[in-house]
Motif scaffolding. Structure first.
Motif, mmCIF file in Angstrom:
data_model
loop_
_atom_site.group_PDB
_atom_site.id
_atom_site.type_symbol
_atom_site.label_atom_id
_atom_site.label_comp_id
_atom_site.label_asym_id
_atom_site.label_seq_id
_atom_site.Cartn_x
_atom_site.Cartn_y
_atom_site.Cartn_z
ATOM 1 N N LEU A 1 -1.424 6.608 1.407
ATOM 2 C CA LEU A 1 -2.667 7.404 0.953
ATOM 3 C C LEU A 1 -3.112 8.875 1.967
ATOM 4 C CD1 LEU A 1 -4.209 4.274 -0.666
ATOM 5 C CD2 LEU A 1 -2.418 6.228 -2.249
ATOM 6 N N GLU B 1 -8.708 -3.472 -1.438
ATOM 7 C CA GLU B 1 -9.225 -3.415 -2.564
ATOM 8 C C GLU B 1 -8.628 -2.264 -3.009
ATOM 9 O OE1 GLU B 1 -11.628 -5.487 -4.127
ATOM 10 O OE2 GLU B 1 -11.610 -5.941 -2.804
ATOM 11 N N ASP B 2 -8.346 -1.431 -2.204
ATOM 12 C CA ASP B 2 -7.156 -0.080 -2.750
ATOM 13 C C ASP B 2 -5.992 -0.717 -3.660
ATOM 14 O OD1 ASP B 2 -8.274 2.491 -1.580
ATOM 15 O OD2 ASP B 2 -8.086 1.255 0.030
ATOM 16 N N VAL C 1 -6.616 2.505 4.624
ATOM 17 C CA VAL C 1 -6.321 1.501 3.231
ATOM 18 C C VAL C 1 -7.700 0.221 3.252
ATOM 19 C CG1 VAL C 1 -5.186 3.122 1.604
ATOM 20 C CG2 VAL C 1 -4.132 0.859 3.162
ATOM 21 N N ASN C 2 -7.672 -0.332 2.712
ATOM 22 C CA ASN C 2 -8.652 -1.670 2.416
ATOM 23 C C ASN C 2 -7.455 -2.339 1.389
ATOM 24 O OD1 ASN C 2 -10.021 -1.391 0.382
ATOM 25 N ND2 ASN C 2 -11.805 -0.712 1.979
ATOM 26 N N LYS D 1 -0.148 6.002 6.207
ATOM 27 C CA LYS D 1 -1.676 5.148 6.060
ATOM 28 C C LYS D 1 -2.029 4.365 7.254
ATOM 29 C CE LYS D 1 2.011 1.827 4.146
ATOM 30 N NZ LYS D 1 2.716 1.726 3.225
ATOM 31 N N TYR E 1 0.995 -0.658 0.045
ATOM 32 C CA TYR E 1 -0.157 0.306 -0.274
ATOM 33 C C TYR E 1 0.918 0.719 -0.007
ATOM 34 C CZ TYR E 1 -3.485 -3.629 1.159
ATOM 35 O OH TYR E 1 -4.725 -4.498 1.608
ATOM 36 N N GLN F 1 -1.278 0.572 -8.838
ATOM 37 C CA GLN F 1 -2.319 0.933 -7.642
ATOM 38 C C GLN F 1 -1.261 0.319 -6.786
ATOM 39 O OE1 GLN F 1 -5.079 -1.654 -7.949
ATOM 40 N NE2 GLN F 1 -6.545 0.162 -8.357
#
Length: 272
Positions: free
Chosen positions: A116, A123-124, A120-121, A245, A113, A130
């Motif tokens: 951001l 699906e991010d 965040v989870n 995050k 990740y 990404q």
């Protein structure tokens, strides 16, 4: 069950010991010859195997003769380069295709990740572009493309026992990241989560974050863990807004009948 663990290191070895105590037949690999006797003494069938990234060592077929394979090898992306770990897993996947394995767990990392500046989870991050670590997402997809039942566990920063947060910042001055929330998980909870998932096959074939539900700041965690072990406390200075995050484990909590042993990183168990 017959359970094989590829990578009996800081997490894999106690995981193997826990399975053995429950009566499972456990095989474990190590890249260190001196650890073979330690595994054997713990009644874990030891194998010296490496992915360099090509498979090396004798006994790959024997390791992969199991019901469940747990892949727990450090990606070492910074030292070995971005392409090394995907190459390791591509070679492993070729071996798995010819095996009798029914279920595969890949221990991934929340380093996929980017910062951001929000919660965040899972699906991010679903595609490479990404991610802050595209190589890890590529590996996750290689595992998920197999015909076996698979489980991707994105673990937060692994802590507990001799991994004491204050140890890594002891005596440091003017840290500017004190207000960043942590995304930690205690080793005992990773082991507990894996054990419960083995009893819940209907919840497989997806990705879960494995992170403690609470997210205190680094300052709070460092200052809570230095005194009991005699570490010199770090000092901090204000630096404005740092990227961050907060990694949600809500999907895991909703799916799994599991109570975290250590939901709060301020109360993790440590031991030198």
């Amino acid at each position: 069950m017959k359970i094989s663990i590829l990578g009996c290191g800081w997490l894999g070895f106690p995981l193997a010991q826990s399975f053995e105590k429950q009566g499972h037949k456990v095989k474990g690999s190590t890249t260190r010859l001196e650890k073979l006797s330690e595994l054997r003494q713990a009644r874990i069938e030891p194998l010296w195997l490496q992915l360099t990234p090509e498979p090396k060592g004798i006994g790959w077929d024997y390791l992969l003769d199991c019901d469940v394979l747990i892949v727990n090898i450090p990606p070492r992306l910074e030292k070995a380069g971005r392409g090394f770990h995907p190459a390791q897993i591509r070679n492993l996947v070729n071996l798995i295709k010819d095996s009798s394995i029914k279920q595969i767990i890949y221990v991934s990392s929340t380093s996929v990740y980017p910062d951001l500046n929000r919660e965040v989870n899972e699906e991010d991050i679903t595609i490479l572009s990404q991610s802050a670590s595209p190589a890890l997402v590529e590996v996750e997809q290689l595992i998920q493309d197999l015909s076996q039942s698979t489980l991707i566990l994105r673990c937060g920063g692994l802590m507990g026992y001799e991994r004491i947060p204050a140890k890594y910042v002891a005596g440091k001055k003017d840290l500017t990241t004190g207000e960043i929330p942590v995304n930690y998980i205690h080793r005992d909870d990773v082991i507990g989560v894996i054990e419960v998932f083995l009893q819940a096959p209907a919840l497989w074939n997806t990705v879960y974050n494995v992170v403690a539900p609470l997210h205190p700041t680094r300052r709070e965690v460092y200052l809570a863990s230095y005194a009991p072990f005699g570490y010199k406390p770090p000092t901090f200075k204000e630096s404005g807004m740092n990227p961050f995050k907060i990694i949600s484990s809500q999907k895991l909590q909703n799916a799994l009948d599991y109570w975290f042993v250590y939901p709060n990183p301020l109360e993790f168990f440590y031991q030198l």
